[in-house]
Scaffold this active site. Structure first.
Site, PDB file in Angstrom:
ATOM      1  N   TYR A 282       4.278  -6.264  -4.851  1.00 54.06           N
ATOM      2  CA  TYR A 282       4.774  -4.911  -5.151  1.00 54.06           C
ATOM      3  C   TYR A 282       5.169  -4.173  -3.878  1.00 54.06           C
ATOM      4  O   TYR A 282       6.256  -3.590  -3.793  1.00 54.06           O
ATOM      5  CB  TYR A 282       3.707  -4.126  -5.911  1.00 54.06           C
ATOM      6  CG  TYR A 282       4.168  -2.756  -6.338  1.00 54.06           C
ATOM      7  CD1 TYR A 282       5.198  -2.610  -7.261  1.00 54.06           C
ATOM      8  CD2 TYR A 282       3.564  -1.606  -5.828  1.00 54.06           C
ATOM      9  CE1 TYR A 282       5.627  -1.347  -7.650  1.00 54.06           C
ATOM     10  CE2 TYR A 282       3.980  -0.349  -6.215  1.00 54.06           C
ATOM     11  CZ  TYR A 282       5.013  -0.223  -7.131  1.00 54.06           C
ATOM     12  OH  TYR A 282       5.443   1.034  -7.509  1.00 54.06           O
TER      13      TYR A 282
ATOM     14  N   SER B 236       8.195   3.682  -2.986  1.00 53.34           N
ATOM     15  CA  SER B 236       6.775   4.000  -3.104  1.00 53.34           C
ATOM     16  C   SER B 236       6.196   4.187  -1.714  1.00 53.34           C
ATOM     17  O   SER B 236       6.750   3.668  -0.734  1.00 53.34           O
ATOM     18  CB  SER B 236       6.036   2.851  -3.808  1.00 53.34           C
ATOM     19  OG  SER B 236       4.638   3.002  -3.712  1.00 53.34           O
TER      20      SER B 236
END
Length: 263
Positions: A154, A141
């Site tokens: 995350y 990401s």
């Protein structure tokens, strides 16, 4: 003698990015092994892709946050010599202050985003190196590069995915094995339903479709990119980042504290 098609294994394949990867690899003539928790969705997707592309699709219902799920997919990767692609797509995000989540929640996120990806990569790469061929695609990401409030766990897991992938790329350099890190930004997937952040609160112009994300990522793979950032238009920014990152690493190997830390 007829040669059987290669098999692509895709985790988190029941929807979103994983389902699009499944469709794209089916269109490229691969047979598929689709992995996810939701058996009904897997079977529906398998039937659709078999009908559209005339390929064979197997499904494996597994929760990769659990030991039994990891072991089931590891065994499939080790035992099927036709597998030539692994897409480590399964992942989860809970976007909230760190202390608002329980230890159990954080551990489950780490198990899925880090532990499962690591173990499946080991199972696949051991055989890929032995046969000097194969491809691993790890979905990281853009928060691998920058953490914001509410994304500590995350971002931390995705930072691991990026650096883990970089390390593996160094290890397989010069071989016919390919390993790619993909860094999506905001993508229209169901991950937002469990993340704690509604897509309604995001700028519409910042949201990329899953189809565009996967198509860009596969274009990057075909072009030989080690790291692909689908929404990044100005490649010079990435090149400057890479130059600065490596310069900092090299400049840190002096063995001497910097003057600002000396009395």
């Amino acid at each position: 003698m007829t040669t059987s098609p290669s098999v692509a294994v895709i985790t988190g394949a029941s929807s979103g990015i994983g389902a699009v990867y499944a469709e794209r690899f089916a269109a490229r003539g691969y047979d598929l092994l689709l992995v996810a928790r939701r058996e009904d969705r897997l079977r529906e997707l398998a039937a659709k892709l078999e009908s559209l592309h005339g390929i064979n699709v197997q499904t494996l219902t597994a929760d990769l946050a659990k030991e039994s799920g990891m072991q089931a997919v590891e065994e499939a990767l080790r035992s099927n010599e036709r597998i030539s692609v692994l897409v480590n797509n399964a992942g989860v995000a809970h976007l909230a202050p760190f202390t608002a989540g329980s230890a159990e929640l954080h551990q489950a996120d780490i198990a899925l985003n880090i532990t499962a990806l690591t173990r499946l990569s080991l199972a696949a790469l051991t055989r890929f190196q032995a046969q000097n061929s194969g491809t691993i695609i790890n979905i990281a990401s853009v928060v691998s590069l920058h953490a914001i409030a509410g994304s500590a766990v995350y971002s931390g897991t995705k930072g691991y995915v990026l650096n883990f992938t970089r390390g593996l790329q160094q290890e397989i350099e010069g071989s016919n094995v390919r390993i790619q890190a993909v860094l999506p930004a905001v993508t229209a997937t169901e991950i937002w339903e469990v993340s704690g952040v509604s897509m309604d609160h995001l700028a519409p112009e910042s949201i990329m479709t899953t189809e565009n994300m996967v198509d860009a990522a596969l274009a990057g793979l075909d072009q030989g990119e080690a790291v692909t950032v689908p929404p990044l238009h100005d490649l010079a920014l990435w090149e400057a980042y890479e130059t600065a990152r490596l310069a900092i690493f090299d400049a840190s190997r002096t063995g001497v504290p910097a003057p600002r830390y000396q009395q």
